[in-house]
Design a protein around this motif. Structure first.
Motif, PDB file in Angstrom:
ATOM      1  N   HIS A 277       1.059  -1.314  -0.165  1.00  0.00           N
ATOM      2  CA  HIS A 277      -0.194   0.133   0.107  1.00  0.00           C
ATOM      3  C   HIS A 277       1.161   1.341   0.407  1.00  0.00           C
ATOM      4  O   HIS A 277       2.122   1.110   0.308  1.00  0.00           O
ATOM      5  CB  HIS A 277      -1.018   0.245   1.048  1.00  0.00           C
ATOM      6  CG  HIS A 277      -1.690  -1.073   0.726  1.00  0.00           C
ATOM      7  ND1 HIS A 277      -2.670  -1.121   2.104  1.00  0.00           N
ATOM      8  CD2 HIS A 277      -2.092  -1.780   0.156  1.00  0.00           C
ATOM      9  CE1 HIS A 277      -3.451  -2.511   1.642  1.00  0.00           C
ATOM     10  NE2 HIS A 277      -3.340  -2.641   0.206  1.00  0.00           N
ATOM     11  N   GLY A 278       0.272   2.529  -0.601  1.00  0.00           N
ATOM     12  CA  GLY A 278       1.406   3.402  -1.087  1.00  0.00           C
ATOM     13  C   GLY A 278       0.373   4.736  -0.590  1.00  0.00           C
ATOM     14  O   GLY A 278      -0.665   4.922   0.410  1.00  0.00           O
ATOM     15  N   LEU A 279       0.625   5.679  -1.566  1.00  0.00           N
ATOM     16  CA  LEU A 279       0.036   7.048  -1.406  1.00  0.00           C
ATOM     17  C   LEU A 279      -1.789   6.706  -1.239  1.00  0.00           C
ATOM     18  O   LEU A 279      -2.236   7.266  -0.509  1.00  0.00           O
ATOM     19  CB  LEU A 279       0.119   8.046  -2.271  1.00  0.00           C
ATOM     20  CG  LEU A 279       1.484   8.615  -2.327  1.00  0.00           C
ATOM     21  CD1 LEU A 279       1.832   9.534  -3.554  1.00  0.00           C
ATOM     22  CD2 LEU A 279       1.454   9.291  -1.400  1.00  0.00           C
ATOM     23  N   LYS A 280      -2.007   6.106  -2.492  1.00  0.00           N
ATOM     24  CA  LYS A 280      -3.461   5.942  -2.446  1.00  0.00           C
ATOM     25  C   LYS A 280      -4.054   5.483  -1.053  1.00  0.00           C
ATOM     26  O   LYS A 280      -5.556   5.616  -1.082  1.00  0.00           O
ATOM     27  CB  LYS A 280      -3.449   5.190  -3.349  1.00  0.00           C
ATOM     28  CG  LYS A 280      -5.259   4.555  -3.874  1.00  0.00           C
ATOM     29  CD  LYS A 280      -5.014   4.095  -5.692  1.00  0.00           C
ATOM     30  CE  LYS A 280      -6.449   3.801  -5.337  1.00  0.00           C
ATOM     31  NZ  LYS A 280      -7.927   2.775  -6.665  1.00  0.00           N
ATOM     32  N   GLU A 281      -4.195   4.316  -0.434  1.00  0.00           N
ATOM     33  CA  GLU A 281      -4.102   4.416   0.569  1.00  0.00           C
ATOM     34  C   GLU A 281      -3.546   4.775   2.058  1.00  0.00           C
ATOM     35  O   GLU A 281      -4.680   4.350   2.669  1.00  0.00           O
ATOM     36  CB  GLU A 281      -3.731   2.760   0.566  1.00  0.00           C
ATOM     37  CG  GLU A 281      -4.117   1.864  -0.483  1.00  0.00           C
ATOM     38  CD  GLU A 281      -3.606   2.039  -1.421  1.00  0.00           C
ATOM     39  OE1 GLU A 281      -3.213   0.965  -1.993  1.00  0.00           O
ATOM     40  OE2 GLU A 281      -1.711   2.406  -1.441  1.00  0.00           O
ATOM     41  N   GLY A 282      -3.337   5.529   2.256  1.00  0.00           N
ATOM     42  CA  GLY A 282      -2.937   6.497   2.412  1.00  0.00           C
ATOM     43  C   GLY A 282      -1.641   6.060   3.728  1.00  0.00           C
ATOM     44  O   GLY A 282      -1.482   6.136   4.538  1.00  0.00           O
ATOM     45  N   VAL A 283      -0.604   4.595   3.757  1.00  0.00           N
ATOM     46  CA  VAL A 283       0.400   4.675   4.428  1.00  0.00           C
ATOM     47  C   VAL A 283       1.500   5.200   4.005  1.00  0.00           C
ATOM     48  O   VAL A 283       2.016   4.756   4.950  1.00  0.00           O
ATOM     49  CB  VAL A 283       0.090   2.943   3.994  1.00  0.00           C
ATOM     50  CG1 VAL A 283       0.659   2.314   4.461  1.00  0.00           C
ATOM     51  CG2 VAL A 283      -0.949   2.257   3.670  1.00  0.00           C
ATOM     52  N   VAL A 284       1.242   5.809   2.780  1.00  0.00           N
ATOM     53  CA  VAL A 284       2.253   6.500   2.413  1.00  0.00           C
ATOM     54  C   VAL A 284       2.048   7.855   2.505  1.00  0.00           C
ATOM     55  O   VAL A 284       0.743   8.617   2.203  1.00  0.00           O
ATOM     56  CB  VAL A 284       3.342   6.194   1.453  1.00  0.00           C
ATOM     57  CG1 VAL A 284       4.350   7.406   1.232  1.00  0.00           C
ATOM     58  CG2 VAL A 284       4.127   4.369   1.428  1.00  0.00           C
ATOM     59  N   ASP A 285       3.301   9.147   2.926  1.00  0.00           N
ATOM     60  CA  ASP A 285       2.819  10.587   2.167  1.00  0.00           C
ATOM     61  C   ASP A 285       3.950  10.905   2.409  1.00  0.00           C
ATOM     62  O   ASP A 285       4.882  10.560   3.301  1.00  0.00           O
ATOM     63  CB  ASP A 285       1.858  11.096   3.423  1.00  0.00           C
ATOM     64  CG  ASP A 285       0.981  12.224   3.173  1.00  0.00           C
ATOM     65  OD1 ASP A 285       1.344  12.803   2.011  1.00  0.00           O
ATOM     66  OD2 ASP A 285      -0.354  12.491   3.773  1.00  0.00           O
ATOM     67  N   ILE A 286       4.034  12.312   2.199  1.00  0.00           N
ATOM     68  CA  ILE A 286       5.327  13.332   3.536  1.00  0.00           C
ATOM     69  C   ILE A 286       4.596  14.446   4.044  1.00  0.00           C
ATOM     70  O   ILE A 286       3.376  14.429   4.077  1.00  0.00           O
ATOM     71  CB  ILE A 286       5.780  13.933   1.910  1.00  0.00           C
ATOM     72  CG1 ILE A 286       4.738  15.392   1.276  1.00  0.00           C
ATOM     73  CG2 ILE A 286       6.311  12.922   1.266  1.00  0.00           C
ATOM     74  CD1 ILE A 286       5.324  16.368   0.392  1.00  0.00           C
TER      75      ILE A 286
END
Length: 356
Positions: A277-286
Protein backbone atom coordinates in the motif's frame (compact mmCIF):
# COMPACT_ATOMS: atom_id res chain seq x y z
CA UNK A 1 -13.11 -12.86 19.56
CA UNK A 2 -12.49 -16.37 20.87
CA UNK A 3 -15.09 -18.29 22.91
CA UNK A 4 -14.03 -21.04 25.23
CA UNK A 5 -15.96 -23.60 27.26
CA UNK A 6 -15.75 -24.12 31.00
CA UNK A 7 -16.96 -27.42 32.36
CA UNK A 8 -17.49 -27.89 36.10
CA UNK A 9 -18.91 -30.20 38.74
CA UNK A 10 -22.21 -29.03 40.22
CA UNK A 11 -21.94 -30.97 43.50
CA UNK A 12 -19.96 -33.88 44.98
CA UNK A 13 -22.95 -36.24 44.74
CA UNK A 14 -24.63 -34.99 41.61
CA UNK A 15 -22.50 -34.27 38.59
CA UNK A 16 -24.08 -31.74 36.28
CA UNK A 17 -22.08 -30.54 33.26
CA UNK A 18 -22.82 -27.05 32.03
CA UNK A 19 -21.26 -24.88 29.39
CA UNK A 20 -20.33 -21.30 30.20
CA UNK A 21 -19.19 -18.99 27.42
CA UNK A 22 -16.85 -16.12 28.12
CA UNK A 23 -15.05 -13.59 25.99
CA UNK A 24 -11.27 -13.34 25.79
CA UNK A 25 -9.36 -10.59 23.94
CA UNK A 26 -7.37 -11.37 20.83
CA UNK A 27 -3.67 -11.35 21.74
CA UNK A 28 -1.65 -9.32 19.22
CA UNK A 29 2.14 -9.09 19.41
CA UNK A 30 4.66 -6.81 17.70
CA UNK A 31 8.39 -7.43 17.27
CA UNK A 32 10.52 -4.32 16.66
CA UNK A 33 14.10 -4.06 15.39
CA UNK A 34 14.91 -0.79 17.15
CA UNK A 35 13.62 1.05 20.25
CA UNK A 36 10.19 2.66 20.10
CA UNK A 37 11.88 5.98 20.79
CA UNK A 38 13.95 5.88 17.59
CA UNK A 39 11.77 8.68 16.11
CA UNK A 40 11.49 6.74 12.86
CA UNK A 41 10.63 3.23 11.68
CA UNK A 42 9.78 1.54 14.97
CA UNK A 43 8.25 4.70 16.39
CA UNK A 44 5.70 4.80 13.55
CA UNK A 45 4.88 1.09 13.85
CA UNK A 46 4.26 1.55 17.56
CA UNK A 47 2.15 4.66 17.01
CA UNK A 48 -0.01 2.54 14.70
CA UNK A 49 -0.19 -0.20 17.33
CA UNK A 50 -1.45 2.28 19.91
CA UNK A 51 -4.04 3.70 17.51
CA UNK A 52 -5.43 0.26 16.73
CA UNK A 53 -5.36 -0.84 20.38
CA UNK A 54 -7.41 2.22 21.30
CA UNK A 55 -9.90 1.64 18.48
CA UNK A 56 -10.56 -2.02 19.30
CA UNK A 57 -10.64 -1.49 23.03
CA UNK A 58 -11.13 -4.65 25.08
CA UNK A 59 -11.52 -6.80 21.97
CA UNK A 60 -7.75 -7.03 21.67
CA UNK A 61 -4.68 -7.04 23.89
CA UNK A 62 -1.41 -5.81 22.39
CA UNK A 63 2.21 -5.95 23.50
CA UNK A 64 5.62 -5.56 21.91
CA UNK A 65 9.28 -6.42 22.23
CA UNK A 66 11.70 -3.72 21.04
CA UNK A 67 15.34 -3.71 19.91
CA UNK A 68 15.29 -7.31 18.70
CA UNK A 69 18.31 -8.17 16.55
CA UNK A 70 17.66 -9.86 13.23
CA UNK A 71 18.56 -13.56 13.11
CA UNK A 72 18.62 -16.05 15.99
CA UNK A 73 17.46 -13.48 18.55
CA UNK A 74 14.41 -12.67 16.44
CA UNK A 75 13.51 -16.34 16.10
CA UNK A 76 13.66 -16.77 19.87
CA UNK A 77 11.42 -13.75 20.53
CA UNK A 78 8.86 -14.71 17.87
CA UNK A 79 8.75 -18.32 19.08
CA UNK A 80 8.31 -17.15 22.66
CA UNK A 81 5.33 -14.99 21.67
CA UNK A 82 3.71 -17.82 19.75
CA UNK A 83 4.19 -20.26 22.64
CA UNK A 84 2.55 -17.79 25.06
CA UNK A 85 -0.77 -17.89 23.23
CA UNK A 86 -0.57 -14.92 20.91
CA UNK A 87 -3.09 -15.15 18.09
CA UNK A 88 -1.57 -12.62 15.65
CA UNK A 89 2.08 -11.58 15.52
CA UNK A 90 3.52 -8.72 13.44
CA UNK A 91 7.26 -8.95 12.73
CA UNK A 92 8.36 -5.57 11.48
CA UNK A 93 11.80 -5.81 9.88
CA UNK A 94 13.18 -7.31 6.68
CA UNK A 95 15.62 -9.57 8.53
CA UNK A 96 12.75 -11.21 10.45
CA UNK A 97 11.49 -12.89 7.28
CA UNK A 98 13.12 -16.32 7.59
CA UNK A 99 12.68 -16.53 11.39
CA UNK A 100 8.97 -15.73 10.92
CA UNK A 101 8.55 -18.44 8.28
CA UNK A 102 10.40 -20.94 10.49
CA UNK A 103 8.35 -20.20 13.62
CA UNK A 104 5.16 -20.18 11.53
CA UNK A 105 5.73 -23.83 10.69
CA UNK A 106 6.02 -24.64 14.40
CA UNK A 107 2.76 -22.88 15.28
CA UNK A 108 0.29 -23.43 12.39
CA UNK A 109 -2.67 -22.05 14.34
CA UNK A 110 -1.02 -18.68 14.96
CA UNK A 111 -1.32 -15.95 12.32
CA UNK A 112 1.86 -14.07 11.40
CA UNK A 113 2.36 -10.91 9.34
CA UNK A 114 5.85 -9.92 8.19
CA UNK A 115 6.76 -6.41 7.02
CA UNK A 116 8.87 -5.65 3.91
CA UNK A 117 9.87 -9.18 2.91
CA UNK A 118 8.57 -11.39 0.12
CA UNK A 119 7.95 -14.87 1.57
CA UNK A 120 4.54 -16.14 2.65
CA UNK A 121 3.15 -19.40 4.07
CA UNK A 122 -0.38 -20.68 4.86
CA UNK A 123 -0.30 -18.81 8.19
CA UNK A 124 2.20 -16.07 7.25
CA UNK A 125 1.20 -12.95 5.33
CA UNK A 126 3.31 -10.08 4.08
CA UNK A 127 2.72 -6.33 4.08
CA UNK A 128 4.70 -3.39 2.73
CA UNK A 129 4.51 0.34 2.20
CA UNK A 130 5.24 1.86 -1.19
CA UNK A 131 7.56 4.29 0.52
CA UNK A 132 9.31 4.89 -2.81
CA UNK A 133 6.31 7.07 -3.72
CA UNK A 134 6.88 9.33 -0.73
CA UNK A 135 10.61 9.27 -1.44
CA UNK A 136 10.00 10.57 -4.94
CA UNK A 137 7.96 13.53 -3.70
CA UNK A 138 10.47 14.32 -0.95
CA UNK A 139 13.23 14.07 -3.54
CA UNK A 140 11.50 16.73 -5.59
CA UNK A 141 11.72 19.10 -2.62
CA UNK A 142 15.40 18.21 -2.07
CA UNK A 143 16.26 18.74 -5.73
CA UNK A 144 14.61 22.13 -5.77
CA UNK A 145 16.35 23.30 -2.59
CA UNK A 146 19.89 22.11 -3.31
CA UNK A 147 22.04 25.12 -4.21
CA UNK A 148 25.21 23.18 -5.04
CA UNK A 149 23.51 20.36 -6.93
CA UNK A 150 24.71 17.59 -4.60
CA UNK A 151 22.47 15.59 -2.26
CA UNK A 152 23.59 13.00 0.28
CA UNK A 153 21.94 9.75 1.30
CA UNK A 154 22.71 7.56 4.32
CA UNK A 155 21.77 3.96 3.48
CA UNK A 156 21.24 1.08 5.92
CA UNK A 157 21.76 -2.20 4.07
CA UNK A 158 22.11 -2.65 0.26
CA UNK A 159 18.86 -4.59 -0.21
CA UNK A 160 16.28 -3.82 -2.93
CA UNK A 161 14.02 -1.93 -0.52
CA UNK A 162 16.77 0.56 0.34
CA UNK A 163 18.16 0.79 -3.20
CA UNK A 164 14.64 1.47 -4.45
CA UNK A 165 14.32 4.35 -1.99
CA UNK A 166 17.64 5.83 -3.09
CA UNK A 167 16.68 5.68 -6.75
CA UNK A 168 13.21 7.08 -6.12
CA UNK A 169 14.58 10.04 -4.19
CA UNK A 170 17.03 10.72 -7.00
CA UNK A 171 14.35 10.49 -9.70
CA UNK A 172 12.27 13.03 -7.78
CA UNK A 173 15.25 15.34 -7.40
CA UNK A 174 15.97 15.08 -11.14
CA UNK A 175 12.46 16.31 -11.89
CA UNK A 176 13.51 19.63 -10.39
CA UNK A 177 17.20 19.59 -11.38
CA UNK A 178 18.20 17.16 -14.17
CA UNK A 179 21.91 17.70 -13.45
CA UNK A 180 21.80 16.96 -9.73
CA UNK A 181 24.24 14.42 -8.25
CA UNK A 182 23.90 12.07 -5.29
CA UNK A 183 26.47 10.57 -2.93
CA UNK A 184 25.63 7.54 -0.77
CA UNK A 185 27.24 6.34 2.46
CA UNK A 186 26.30 2.86 3.73
CA UNK A 187 26.27 2.22 7.50
CA UNK A 188 25.13 -1.44 7.55
CA UNK A 189 22.73 -0.93 10.42
CA UNK A 190 19.10 0.09 10.82
CA UNK A 191 19.64 2.01 14.03
CA UNK A 192 22.92 3.42 15.30
CA UNK A 193 22.58 7.18 15.84
CA UNK A 194 26.31 7.73 16.27
CA UNK A 195 27.18 5.94 13.05
CA UNK A 196 24.32 7.63 11.19
CA UNK A 197 25.51 11.05 12.33
CA UNK A 198 29.09 10.27 11.31
CA UNK A 199 27.88 9.24 7.85
CA UNK A 200 25.88 12.47 7.55
CA UNK A 201 28.89 14.58 8.47
CA UNK A 202 30.97 12.69 5.88
CA UNK A 203 28.42 13.54 3.19
CA UNK A 204 28.51 17.22 4.16
CA UNK A 205 32.29 17.18 3.83
CA UNK A 206 31.82 15.72 0.34
CA UNK A 207 29.72 18.72 -0.67
CA UNK A 208 26.14 17.55 -0.09
CA UNK A 209 23.85 20.40 0.92
CA UNK A 210 20.66 18.34 1.35
CA UNK A 211 20.72 15.08 3.33
CA UNK A 212 18.32 12.18 3.78
CA UNK A 213 18.51 8.58 4.94
CA UNK A 214 17.12 5.09 5.09
CA UNK A 215 17.93 4.49 8.74
CA UNK A 216 15.72 4.67 11.79
CA UNK A 217 16.83 7.59 13.95
CA UNK A 218 16.75 11.37 13.50
CA UNK A 219 20.55 11.60 13.72
CA UNK A 220 20.96 12.66 10.08
CA UNK A 221 18.51 15.53 10.51
CA UNK A 222 20.27 16.58 13.72
CA UNK A 223 23.67 16.49 11.99
CA UNK A 224 22.30 18.63 9.17
CA UNK A 225 20.89 21.13 11.66
CA UNK A 226 24.27 21.38 13.41
CA UNK A 227 25.96 22.20 10.09
CA UNK A 228 23.09 24.35 8.78
CA UNK A 229 22.38 22.26 5.69
CA UNK A 230 18.96 21.05 4.59
CA UNK A 231 17.57 17.63 5.50
CA UNK A 232 14.67 15.38 4.55
CA UNK A 233 13.41 12.95 7.19
CA UNK A 234 12.10 9.42 6.85
CA UNK A 235 9.31 7.40 8.51
CA UNK A 236 7.98 10.17 10.77
CA UNK A 237 7.75 13.95 10.64
CA UNK A 238 11.19 14.97 11.94
CA UNK A 239 10.63 18.72 12.01
CA UNK A 240 11.33 18.88 15.75
CA UNK A 241 14.92 17.69 15.23
CA UNK A 242 15.86 20.58 12.95
CA UNK A 243 13.03 23.07 12.48
CA UNK A 244 15.04 25.49 10.35
CA UNK A 245 16.59 22.92 7.99
CA UNK A 246 14.03 20.10 7.86
CA UNK A 247 12.25 20.41 4.49
CA UNK A 248 9.78 17.50 4.74
CA UNK A 249 9.75 13.79 5.57
CA UNK A 250 8.66 10.75 3.63
CA UNK A 251 6.29 9.21 6.18
CA UNK A 252 4.58 5.89 6.80
CA UNK A 253 1.28 5.28 8.59
CA UNK A 254 0.68 1.58 9.31
CA UNK A 255 -2.60 1.75 11.23
CA UNK A 256 -4.89 0.99 8.28
CA UNK A 257 -3.01 -2.26 7.62
CA UNK A 258 -3.00 -3.25 11.28
CA UNK A 259 -6.66 -2.39 11.62
CA UNK A 260 -7.63 -4.56 8.65
CA UNK A 261 -5.49 -7.52 9.71
CA UNK A 262 -6.81 -7.51 13.29
CA UNK A 263 -10.41 -7.24 12.09
CA UNK A 264 -9.89 -10.13 9.66
CA UNK A 265 -8.67 -12.40 12.45
CA UNK A 266 -11.60 -11.38 14.66
CA UNK A 267 -14.02 -12.07 11.80
CA UNK A 268 -12.42 -15.36 10.87
CA UNK A 269 -11.67 -14.08 7.36
CA UNK A 270 -7.88 -13.70 7.64
CA UNK A 271 -5.89 -15.17 4.77
CA UNK A 272 -2.25 -15.26 3.81
CA UNK A 273 -1.54 -12.60 1.20
CA UNK A 274 1.00 -10.00 0.14
CA UNK A 275 -0.14 -6.38 0.15
CA UNK A 276 1.75 -3.26 -0.89
CA UNK A 277 0.00 0.00 0.00
CA UNK A 278 1.09 3.53 -0.74
CA UNK A 279 -0.14 7.08 -1.26
CA UNK A 280 -3.54 5.93 -2.49
CA UNK A 281 -4.27 3.95 0.66
CA UNK A 282 -2.82 6.57 3.00
CA UNK A 283 -0.01 4.32 4.25
CA UNK A 284 2.60 6.58 2.63
CA UNK A 285 2.68 10.37 2.59
CA UNK A 286 5.00 13.32 3.13
CA UNK A 287 4.91 15.58 6.16
CA UNK A 288 4.04 19.30 5.87
CA UNK A 289 6.61 21.07 3.72
CA UNK A 290 8.73 23.76 5.38
CA UNK A 291 7.44 27.28 4.50
CA UNK A 292 10.92 28.18 3.23
CA UNK A 293 10.25 26.00 0.17
CA UNK A 294 8.89 28.13 -2.71
CA UNK A 295 5.17 27.90 -3.32
CA UNK A 296 5.73 26.85 -6.94
CA UNK A 297 7.70 23.82 -5.75
CA UNK A 298 5.02 22.87 -3.24
CA UNK A 299 2.34 23.12 -5.91
CA UNK A 300 4.28 20.88 -8.28
CA UNK A 301 4.83 18.28 -5.55
CA UNK A 302 1.13 18.32 -4.71
CA UNK A 303 0.23 17.87 -8.38
CA UNK A 304 2.61 14.93 -8.77
CA UNK A 305 1.18 13.37 -5.60
CA UNK A 306 -2.36 13.68 -6.98
CA UNK A 307 -1.23 12.21 -10.32
CA UNK A 308 0.38 9.18 -8.65
CA UNK A 309 -2.74 8.54 -6.57
CA UNK A 310 -4.92 8.83 -9.68
CA UNK A 311 -2.67 6.49 -11.66
CA UNK A 312 -1.69 9.20 -14.14
CA UNK A 313 1.96 9.10 -13.19
CA UNK A 314 4.38 6.44 -11.98
CA UNK A 315 7.65 6.93 -10.10
CA UNK A 316 9.41 4.49 -12.41
CA UNK A 317 8.04 5.55 -15.77
CA UNK A 318 10.52 5.68 -18.62
CA UNK A 319 12.83 6.72 -19.95
CA UNK A 320 15.12 5.82 -17.04
CA UNK A 321 18.85 5.12 -17.43
CA UNK A 322 21.28 3.48 -15.05
CA UNK A 323 24.73 4.74 -14.08
CA UNK A 324 26.31 3.25 -17.20
CA UNK A 325 23.85 5.04 -19.46
CA UNK A 326 21.91 1.87 -20.26
CA UNK A 327 18.18 2.24 -20.82
CA UNK A 328 16.46 0.38 -17.96
CA UNK A 329 12.91 1.61 -18.52
CA UNK A 330 11.82 2.59 -22.02
CA UNK A 331 9.68 5.63 -22.70
CA UNK A 332 6.03 4.83 -22.15
CA UNK A 333 6.90 1.86 -19.94
CA UNK A 334 7.26 1.45 -16.18
CA UNK A 335 8.67 -1.07 -13.73
CA UNK A 336 6.22 -3.66 -12.42
CA UNK A 337 6.15 -4.83 -8.81
CA UNK A 338 8.33 -7.86 -9.46
CA UNK A 339 11.01 -5.68 -11.04
CA UNK A 340 10.79 -3.20 -8.17
CA UNK A 341 11.31 -5.99 -5.67
CA UNK A 342 14.51 -7.08 -7.40
CA UNK A 343 16.05 -3.66 -8.00
CA UNK A 344 19.85 -3.86 -7.72
CA UNK A 345 21.07 -0.93 -9.83
CA UNK A 346 21.48 2.82 -9.43
CA UNK A 347 19.86 5.39 -11.69
CA UNK A 348 22.12 7.85 -13.49
CA UNK A 349 23.58 10.66 -11.41
CA UNK A 350 24.28 8.53 -8.33
CA UNK A 351 27.98 8.17 -7.57
CA UNK A 352 29.68 5.02 -6.32
CA UNK A 353 28.79 1.35 -6.50
CA UNK A 354 26.27 -0.75 -4.62
CA UNK A 355 28.12 -2.93 -2.08
CA UNK A 356 27.98 -6.65 -2.73
Amino acid sequence: MKLRHLFGLATATLISWSTVLYAEPLKVGFVYVSPIGDAGWTYMHDEARKIVANEFGDKIETSYVESVAEGADAERVIRNMASRGYDLIFTTSFGYMNPTIKVGKMFPKVKFEHATGYKTAPNVGNYQARDYQGRYLAGMVAGAMSKDGVIGYVGAFPIPEVIRGINSFMLGAQQMNPDIKMKVVWVNTWHDPAREREAAESLILQGADVLTMHTDSAAVVQAAAAKNVYAVGFNSDMTAYGPKVHLTSSTQHWESIYRAKVQAVLDGTWKSESIWHGLKEGVVDISPINPIVPKTVVEKVEQYKADIIAGKRDVYQGPIYNQAGELMVAEGKFLNDEELHKQNWYVKGIEGKIPQ
